[in-house]
Design a protein around this motif. Structure first.
Motif, PDB file in Angstrom:
ATOM      1  N   MET A 133      -6.385  -5.913  17.713  1.00  0.00           N
ATOM      2  CA  MET A 133      -5.921  -4.888  16.790  1.00  0.00           C
ATOM      3  C   MET A 133      -7.081  -4.507  15.871  1.00  0.00           C
ATOM      4  O   MET A 133      -7.677  -5.361  15.209  1.00  0.00           O
ATOM      5  N   ALA A 134      -7.397  -3.223  15.790  1.00  0.00           N
ATOM      6  CA  ALA A 134      -8.541  -2.770  15.030  1.00  0.00           C
ATOM      7  C   ALA A 134      -8.140  -2.151  13.693  1.00  0.00           C
ATOM      8  O   ALA A 134      -8.969  -1.572  13.015  1.00  0.00           O
ATOM      9  N   GLU A 135      -6.895  -2.245  13.309  1.00  0.00           N
ATOM     10  CA  GLU A 135      -6.436  -1.667  12.054  1.00  0.00           C
ATOM     11  C   GLU A 135      -6.374  -2.753  10.980  1.00  0.00           C
ATOM     12  O   GLU A 135      -6.098  -3.903  11.265  1.00  0.00           O
ATOM     13  N   ILE A 136      -6.639  -2.332   9.747  1.00  0.00           N
ATOM     14  CA  ILE A 136      -6.528  -3.245   8.617  1.00  0.00           C
ATOM     15  C   ILE A 136      -5.298  -2.843   7.835  1.00  0.00           C
ATOM     16  O   ILE A 136      -5.138  -1.685   7.456  1.00  0.00           O
ATOM     17  N   ASN A 137      -4.458  -3.797   7.574  1.00  0.00           N
ATOM     18  CA  ASN A 137      -3.256  -3.527   6.796  1.00  0.00           C
ATOM     19  C   ASN A 137      -3.632  -3.535   5.317  1.00  0.00           C
ATOM     20  O   ASN A 137      -3.962  -4.578   4.751  1.00  0.00           O
ATOM     21  N   VAL A 138      -3.599  -2.375   4.658  1.00  0.00           N
ATOM     22  CA  VAL A 138      -4.028  -2.266   3.268  1.00  0.00           C
ATOM     23  C   VAL A 138      -2.878  -2.453   2.280  1.00  0.00           C
ATOM     24  O   VAL A 138      -3.107  -2.477   1.088  1.00  0.00           O
ATOM     25  N   THR A 139      -1.671  -2.586   2.774  1.00  0.00           N
ATOM     26  CA  THR A 139      -0.525  -2.733   1.874  1.00  0.00           C
ATOM     27  C   THR A 139      -0.646  -3.948   0.955  1.00  0.00           C
ATOM     28  O   THR A 139      -0.444  -3.826  -0.259  1.00  0.00           O
ATOM     29  N   PRO A 140      -1.012  -5.135   1.464  1.00  0.00           N
ATOM     30  CA  PRO A 140      -1.175  -6.270   0.531  1.00  0.00           C
ATOM     31  C   PRO A 140      -2.296  -6.033  -0.482  1.00  0.00           C
ATOM     32  O   PRO A 140      -2.180  -6.439  -1.641  1.00  0.00           O
ATOM     33  N   LEU A 141      -3.352  -5.366  -0.073  1.00  0.00           N
ATOM     34  CA  LEU A 141      -4.450  -5.073  -0.991  1.00  0.00           C
ATOM     35  C   LEU A 141      -3.980  -4.151  -2.111  1.00  0.00           C
ATOM     36  O   LEU A 141      -4.287  -4.375  -3.286  1.00  0.00           O
ATOM     37  N   VAL A 142      -3.213  -3.129  -1.757  1.00  0.00           N
ATOM     38  CA  VAL A 142      -2.693  -2.205  -2.766  1.00  0.00           C
ATOM     39  C   VAL A 142      -1.743  -2.936  -3.706  1.00  0.00           C
ATOM     40  O   VAL A 142      -1.773  -2.722  -4.922  1.00  0.00           O
ATOM     41  N   ASP A 143      -0.912  -3.814  -3.166  1.00  0.00           N
ATOM     42  CA  ASP A 143       0.011  -4.581  -4.005  1.00  0.00           C
ATOM     43  C   ASP A 143      -0.740  -5.439  -5.017  1.00  0.00           C
ATOM     44  O   ASP A 143      -0.392  -5.473  -6.200  1.00  0.00           O
ATOM     45  N   VAL A 144      -1.761  -6.118  -4.575  1.00  0.00           N
ATOM     46  CA  VAL A 144      -2.552  -6.963  -5.479  1.00  0.00           C
ATOM     47  C   VAL A 144      -3.243  -6.109  -6.536  1.00  0.00           C
ATOM     48  O   VAL A 144      -3.270  -6.465  -7.724  1.00  0.00           O
ATOM     49  N   MET A 145      -3.782  -4.975  -6.148  1.00  0.00           N
ATOM     50  CA  MET A 145      -4.472  -4.104  -7.105  1.00  0.00           C
ATOM     51  C   MET A 145      -3.498  -3.560  -8.153  1.00  0.00           C
ATOM     52  O   MET A 145      -3.843  -3.448  -9.333  1.00  0.00           O
ATOM     53  N   LEU A 146      -2.279  -3.209  -7.753  1.00  0.00           N
ATOM     54  CA  LEU A 146      -1.296  -2.722  -8.714  1.00  0.00           C
ATOM     55  C   LEU A 146      -0.882  -3.813  -9.697  1.00  0.00           C
ATOM     56  O   LEU A 146      -0.719  -3.559 -10.891  1.00  0.00           O
ATOM     57  N   VAL A 147      -0.735  -5.026  -9.217  1.00  0.00           N
ATOM     58  CA  VAL A 147      -0.405  -6.137 -10.114  1.00  0.00           C
ATOM     59  C   VAL A 147      -1.541  -6.369 -11.106  1.00  0.00           C
ATOM     60  O   VAL A 147      -1.311  -6.555 -12.300  1.00  0.00           O
ATOM     61  N   LEU A 148      -2.774  -6.329 -10.645  1.00  0.00           N
ATOM     62  CA  LEU A 148      -3.918  -6.496 -11.549  1.00  0.00           C
ATOM     63  C   LEU A 148      -3.983  -5.367 -12.568  1.00  0.00           C
ATOM     64  O   LEU A 148      -4.288  -5.597 -13.749  1.00  0.00           O
ATOM     65  N   LEU A 149      -3.699  -4.155 -12.141  1.00  0.00           N
ATOM     66  CA  LEU A 149      -3.702  -3.014 -13.057  1.00  0.00           C
ATOM     67  C   LEU A 149      -2.666  -3.211 -14.154  1.00  0.00           C
ATOM     68  O   LEU A 149      -2.950  -2.988 -15.336  1.00  0.00           O
ATOM     69  N   ILE A 150      -1.485  -3.658 -13.794  1.00  0.00           N
ATOM     70  CA  ILE A 150      -0.442  -3.888 -14.783  1.00  0.00           C
ATOM     71  C   ILE A 150      -0.850  -4.996 -15.749  1.00  0.00           C
ATOM     72  O   ILE A 150      -0.657  -4.883 -16.961  1.00  0.00           O
ATOM     73  N   ILE A 151      -1.449  -6.059 -15.234  1.00  0.00           N
ATOM     74  CA  ILE A 151      -1.896  -7.151 -16.102  1.00  0.00           C
ATOM     75  C   ILE A 151      -2.937  -6.652 -17.102  1.00  0.00           C
ATOM     76  O   ILE A 151      -2.868  -6.956 -18.299  1.00  0.00           O
TER      77      ILE A 151
END
Length: 152
Positions: free
Chosen positions: A23-41
């Protein structure tokens, strides 16, 4: 009774036929979730970082004012130490630090927020306000803690 083993790949088995491509795709959903949590913090903790000098503020039932982009914070601790933003000042150093403050593009001096410990002598707070006035600062906000109780 005979059991026939029949696979859907035409009898080739997993090893004999086409192999699965990686599989050559990267799932960016967990990355976006982590970035949103950091932004809120960071959004929650940023206002707390503004008040770096620990002071026990008096309580008030006044409504909170909005913060301005260019404002200067002067803090006075219980022992009388004056802080210009977060750096402590030597006795008598406040007037020269106030003189070094740059005016904004419209020629106005920034809003000053004065944070003073509630145990401080009223005369000490007035001394600091007098120095601010002498330096040309006419817009001074006194900072208090918001009291949730009703007055008695």
């Amino acid at each position: 009774m005979a059991m026939g083993l029949h696979s859907s790949d035409g009898g080739r088995g997993r090893r004999g036929g086409r192999s699965r491509a990686p599989m050559a795709e990267i799932n960016v959903t967990p990355l976006v979730d982590v970035m949103l949590v950091l932004l809120i913090i960071f959004m929650v903790t940023a206002p707390l970082l503004k008040a770096a000098v620990p002071i026990e503020l008096p309580e008030s039932r006044a409504k909170a004012m909005s913060e301005e982009a260019d404002q200067l914070t002067i803090s006075v601790r219980r022992d009388g130490t004056i802080f210009f933003e977060t750096s402590p000042l030597a006795p008598g150093e406040l007037p020269e630090r106030l003189a070094s403050v740059r005016r904004g593009p419209d020629g106005k001096l920034p809003l000053v927020t004065l944070r003073a410990d509630k145990a401080l002598d009223y005369g000490r707070v007035m001394d600091v306000m007098g120095e601010l006035n002498r330096a040309g600062f006419t817009s001074i906000s006194l900072v208090t803690d918001v009291s949730g109780g009703s007055g008695s």
